[in-house]
Design a protein around this motif. Structure first.
Motif, PDB file in Angstrom:
ATOM      1  N   GLY A 237       0.797  -1.215   0.000  1.00  0.00           N
ATOM      2  CA  GLY A 237       0.000   0.000   0.000  1.00  0.00           C
ATOM      3  C   GLY A 237       0.830   1.266   0.000  1.00  0.00           C
ATOM      4  N   ASP A 238       0.325   2.305  -0.695  1.00  0.00           N
ATOM      5  CA  ASP A 238       0.995   3.601  -0.711  1.00  0.00           C
ATOM      6  C   ASP A 238      -0.065   4.691  -0.622  1.00  0.00           C
ATOM      7  OD1 ASP A 238      -0.184   3.753  -3.232  1.00  0.00           O
ATOM      8  OD2 ASP A 238       1.677   3.272  -4.291  1.00  0.00           O
ATOM      9  N   ASP A 239       0.362   5.915  -0.791  1.00  0.00           N
ATOM     10  CA  ASP A 239      -0.566   7.046  -0.657  1.00  0.00           C
ATOM     11  C   ASP A 239      -1.679   7.015  -1.699  1.00  0.00           C
ATOM     12  OD1 ASP A 239       0.967   7.934   1.411  1.00  0.00           O
ATOM     13  OD2 ASP A 239       2.023   9.486   0.271  1.00  0.00           O
ATOM     14  N   ASP A 240      -1.458   6.298  -2.797  1.00  0.00           N
ATOM     15  CA  ASP A 240      -2.439   6.311  -3.886  1.00  0.00           C
ATOM     16  C   ASP A 240      -3.387   5.105  -3.866  1.00  0.00           C
ATOM     17  OD1 ASP A 240      -1.490   8.680  -4.931  1.00  0.00           O
ATOM     18  OD2 ASP A 240       0.019   7.679  -6.181  1.00  0.00           O
ATOM     19  N   LEU A 241      -3.279   4.250  -2.868  1.00  0.00           N
ATOM     20  CA  LEU A 241      -4.149   3.072  -2.824  1.00  0.00           C
ATOM     21  C   LEU A 241      -5.446   3.377  -2.075  1.00  0.00           C
ATOM     22  CD1 LEU A 241      -4.708   0.038  -3.283  1.00  0.00           C
ATOM     23  CD2 LEU A 241      -3.589  -0.389  -1.074  1.00  0.00           C
ATOM     24  N   VAL A 242      -6.564   3.004  -2.696  1.00  0.00           N
ATOM     25  CA  VAL A 242      -7.879   3.024  -2.048  1.00  0.00           C
ATOM     26  C   VAL A 242      -8.470   1.628  -2.213  1.00  0.00           C
ATOM     27  CG1 VAL A 242     -10.209   4.010  -2.025  1.00  0.00           C
ATOM     28  CG2 VAL A 242      -8.235   5.477  -2.537  1.00  0.00           C
ATOM     29  N   LEU A 243      -8.696   0.967  -1.097  1.00  0.00           N
ATOM     30  CA  LEU A 243      -9.239  -0.390  -1.115  1.00  0.00           C
ATOM     31  C   LEU A 243     -10.663  -0.378  -0.571  1.00  0.00           C
ATOM     32  CD1 LEU A 243      -9.068  -3.543  -1.287  1.00  0.00           C
ATOM     33  CD2 LEU A 243      -8.137  -3.473   1.053  1.00  0.00           C
ATOM     34  N   VAL A 244     -11.590  -0.946  -1.349  1.00  0.00           N
ATOM     35  CA  VAL A 244     -12.952  -1.210  -0.879  1.00  0.00           C
ATOM     36  C   VAL A 244     -13.111  -2.722  -0.895  1.00  0.00           C
ATOM     37  CG1 VAL A 244     -15.422  -0.907  -1.305  1.00  0.00           C
ATOM     38  CG2 VAL A 244     -13.829   0.960  -1.840  1.00  0.00           C
ATOM     39  N   PHE A 245     -13.371  -3.314   0.274  1.00  0.00           N
ATOM     40  CA  PHE A 245     -13.614  -4.765   0.262  1.00  0.00           C
ATOM     41  C   PHE A 245     -14.920  -5.064   0.982  1.00  0.00           C
ATOM     42  CE2 PHE A 245     -11.191  -4.259   4.205  1.00  0.00           C
ATOM     43  CZ  PHE A 245     -11.792  -5.157   5.093  1.00  0.00           C
ATOM     44  N   LEU A 246     -15.620  -6.081   0.479  1.00  0.00           N
ATOM     45  CA  LEU A 246     -16.949  -6.403   0.975  1.00  0.00           C
ATOM     46  C   LEU A 246     -17.250  -7.872   0.731  1.00  0.00           C
ATOM     47  CD1 LEU A 246     -19.682  -5.459  -1.594  1.00  0.00           C
ATOM     48  CD2 LEU A 246     -17.260  -5.083  -2.104  1.00  0.00           C
ATOM     49  N   GLY A 247     -18.254  -8.372   1.407  1.00  0.00           N
ATOM     50  CA  GLY A 247     -18.735  -9.710   1.115  1.00  0.00           C
ATOM     51  C   GLY A 247     -19.669  -9.678  -0.079  1.00  0.00           C
ATOM     52  N   ASP A 248     -19.740 -10.784  -0.809  1.00  0.00           N
ATOM     53  CA  ASP A 248     -20.705 -10.845  -1.902  1.00  0.00           C
ATOM     54  C   ASP A 248     -22.078 -11.282  -1.397  1.00  0.00           C
ATOM     55  OD1 ASP A 248     -19.901 -13.422  -1.323  1.00  0.00           O
ATOM     56  OD2 ASP A 248     -19.202 -13.900  -3.344  1.00  0.00           O
ATOM     57  N   HIS A 249     -22.089 -12.178  -0.404  1.00  0.00           N
ATOM     58  CA  HIS A 249     -23.355 -12.662   0.160  1.00  0.00           C
ATOM     59  C   HIS A 249     -23.065 -13.418   1.446  1.00  0.00           C
ATOM     60  CE1 HIS A 249     -22.122 -16.589  -1.305  1.00  0.00           C
ATOM     61  NE2 HIS A 249     -21.990 -16.103  -2.525  1.00  0.00           N
ATOM     62  N   GLN A 250     -24.102 -13.681   2.206  1.00  0.00           N
ATOM     63  CA  GLN A 250     -23.988 -14.536   3.376  1.00  0.00           C
ATOM     64  C   GLN A 250     -23.735 -15.971   2.919  1.00  0.00           C
ATOM     65  OE1 GLN A 250     -24.013 -13.866   6.782  1.00  0.00           O
ATOM     66  NE2 GLN A 250     -26.051 -13.108   7.358  1.00  0.00           N
TER      67      GLN A 250
END
Length: 583
Positions: A509-522
């Motif tokens: 990771g660096d200053d330019d990283l944006v991470l969005v992480f999520l589940g797809d479903h239960q």
């Protein structure tokens, strides 16, 4: 004609007996009597009043009982495995009583036709209940007779990857034979019972009346005696489902045209993220239960808390909330399509219509704004024409990510390699434009065995470093021999993927990283229990404080683990909120 009127008009026993009081061998029997069901009726002298006693072979009686039990099972058996309790089989099938009354009132020829139609209908509904059990067990919803046929193909592919082609063919043949057997046996049983009921019209009519009164009285006093899934209600529900499924195509065609960002120029899109590399990572089966169920939350929460600490040391912060997924237990592509398109994609028909439309996806919005867009889909094993719809410049799948390591059951490669292979493909060579990547992480996909282990990123290479892990890990047979073990391995799989993501950000990771992480479903109800919510956690992580400052209005909670009070959005609202916030 009412049932009571019919009772008054029933012929007496004396009028059925020929003059002289003796039964005549071979004489015509009432409709559906001896000869109609294959059971002989013998005249035996010595009956009361000089009349003969009727005796039927034991085998014929046994068949009558078995036929009655089979039809009763169709009426009272729930369509959910978690509802299969002893009490469920002690319910009164009121819709069955109505059908019996109908058969008694009809004359001979219409009765035969109605009996055959009812038999076939009950056979079909019996099959539907069995299929429903499977769908509730895996997807936590009933079978859709219009839209779900394609899922049998997807199921066959999953089985082939788990038990091989021969095993899959065996399962398919067994399922087909079971369906035919249910249809034929239920139909024959109804025909047989019709003859039996007509031979005993008076007793049958009185029994129907008694059970009808009991049903009314118990309903008045709130005693639950009706089946949980009456076949009449099930038939009406599925008929409406067919109608609604056919109409849904028209509704969706109108919805897909409504798009506030359809004509937004690229230089006005995502202006607050200029120069950032944005990764949207879907964590397979990462549902709300993973962070709220006492069986999983303490350990998963510990991983996320440790991640908060480690990422803070690296200068990163995160915020989290919940999204409501359109699916549960499987069909991950519906969740991907919902998040990226901003439309509620909860069935295959909507998905098929979406991918041939010109809907602006989140991916194509980044592309319009001059980002390089890639999809990393390790579960894809053949050509994927839908990739063009999403607006990727490049799709990486199991065939071109360069993995040379062992297979981990459904997941063709560990999540650590998926991320390392993506980085190796996209972060080598001279300068590059800003990057937007959608990545599917599959190590937490059922059957959750065997699981990989996290290794040093410098050792990942072409994946050969993972050799030996499947053999030393727990096998599918071992894990799935006990429900408690399945749940434990599910938790461990989610922990592995979350640790991998955190380690990736920590390492690269660096200053330019944006991470969005999520589940797809239960995950499936085996993990969550029945009737669980469809919420999944979602987190955004960045080092640049200006990025998270933009999300202040979302109301998300600080850290990687959303608490019980974290806001819940429908997954289809995310695209517009994201584009509005950063454009």
């Amino acid at each position: 004609m009412s049932l009571l009127t019919h009772l008054r008009r029933l012929p007496t026993q004396a009028r059925r007996t020929p003059p002289g009081g003796a039964a005549v061998a071979g004489a015509a029997a009432p409709d559906g009597a001896a000869g109609g069901d294959g059971g002989a009726v013998d005249a035996v002298p010595g009956g009361a009043g000089g009349r003969p006693r009727r005796r039927r072979p034991v085998g014929s009686t046994v068949l009558d009982v078995l036929a009655g039990l089979l039809v009763l099972l169709v009426f009272v058996t729930p369509n959910r495995i978690d509802s299969l309790t002893p009490w469920a089989f002690l319910r009164i099938p009121v819709d069955g009583l109505l059908l019996v009354a109908l058969l008694l009132i009809l004359s001979a020829r219409p009765r035969r036709v109605a009996s055959a139609v009812i038999g076939v209908g009950l056979g079909v509904l019996g099959i539907v209940k069995i299929v429903d059990m499977g769908f509730y067990t895996v997807l936590d919803r009933p079978f859709d007779p219009v839209l779900d046929w394609i899922l049998f193909g997807a199921g066959a592919e999953f089985l082939t990857g788990s038990i091989g082609r021969t095993g899959t063919v065996g399962v398919a043949v067994a399922a087909l034979l079971l369906a035919v057997a249910v249809l034929v046996l239920v139909t024959l049983s109804v025909l047989r019972l019709t003859g039996l009921l007509v031979r005993h019209e008076r007793t049958t009519a009185r029994t129907v009346a008694v059970f009808a009164v009991v049903s009314v009285v118990t309903a008045v006093f709130g005693v639950p005696v009706l089946p949980e899934a009456p076949v009449g209600v099930l038939a009406v529900d599925r008929a409406y489902g067919v109608y609604d499924g056919l109409r849904d195509r028209e509704r969706f065609a109108a919805e897909v045209k409504i798009d506030a960002f359809r004509d937004t120029p690229g230089d006005e899109l995502l202006t607050a993220l200029r120069g950032k590399d944005v990764i949207i990572a879907f964590v397979e089966s990462y549902g709300r239960d993973a962070v709220s169920d006492p069986e999983y939350a303490p350990q998963v929460g510990a991983v996320l808390a440790d991640g908060d600490r480690r990422l803070a040391e690296a200068g990163f912060t995160g915020r989290s909330g919940f999204l409501t997924s359109p699916t549960a237990g499987g069909n991950s592509w519906l969740a991907h399509a919902t998040l990226m398109s901003g439309l509620w994609i909860n069935n295959q028909q909507r998905y098929d219509n979406l991918v041939v439309s010109d809907r602006l996806t989140l991916n194509s919005a980044f592309r319009r704004a001059d980002w390089r867009t890639v999809g990393v889909m390790p579960g894809i094993t053949r050509a994927w024409p839908e990739g063009d719809f999403y607006g990727y410049h490049q799709v990486y799948d199991s065939r071109n990510l360069g993995y040379r390591g062992p297979r981990f059951n459904f997941s063709s490669m560990p999540d650590q390699y998926t991320l390392a292979g993506f980085r190796q493909a996209e972060y080598t060579g001279p300068g590059k434009p800003p990057l937007m990547a959608e990545i599917a992480l599959l190590s937490s996909h059922t059957p959750w065995a065997p699981l990989p282990e996290l290794i040093d990123w410098a050792d990942v290479g072409d994946g050969s470093a993972f050799e030996g892990m499947p053999e030393t890990g727990r096998s599918v047979e071992e894990v799935w021999s006990d429900t408690a073990q399945v749940r434990t391995e599910y938790r461990r799989a989610v922990e592995y993927t979350l640790r991998t993501l955190i380690s990736y950000v920590e390492t690269y990771g660096d200053d330019d990283l944006v991470l969005v992480f999520l589940g797809d479903h239960q995950p499936a109800p085996l993990i969550t229990g029945p009737r669980a919510s469809r919420d999944v956690p979602i987190s955004i992580v960045a080092r640049d404080p200006a990025v998270l400052a933009r999300t202040a209005g979302w109301g998300w909670q600080d850290g990687l683990m959303p608490g019980p009070q974290a806001p819940v959005w429908r997954m289809d609202t995310f695209r517009d909120r994201f584009l509005t916030t950063f454009s």
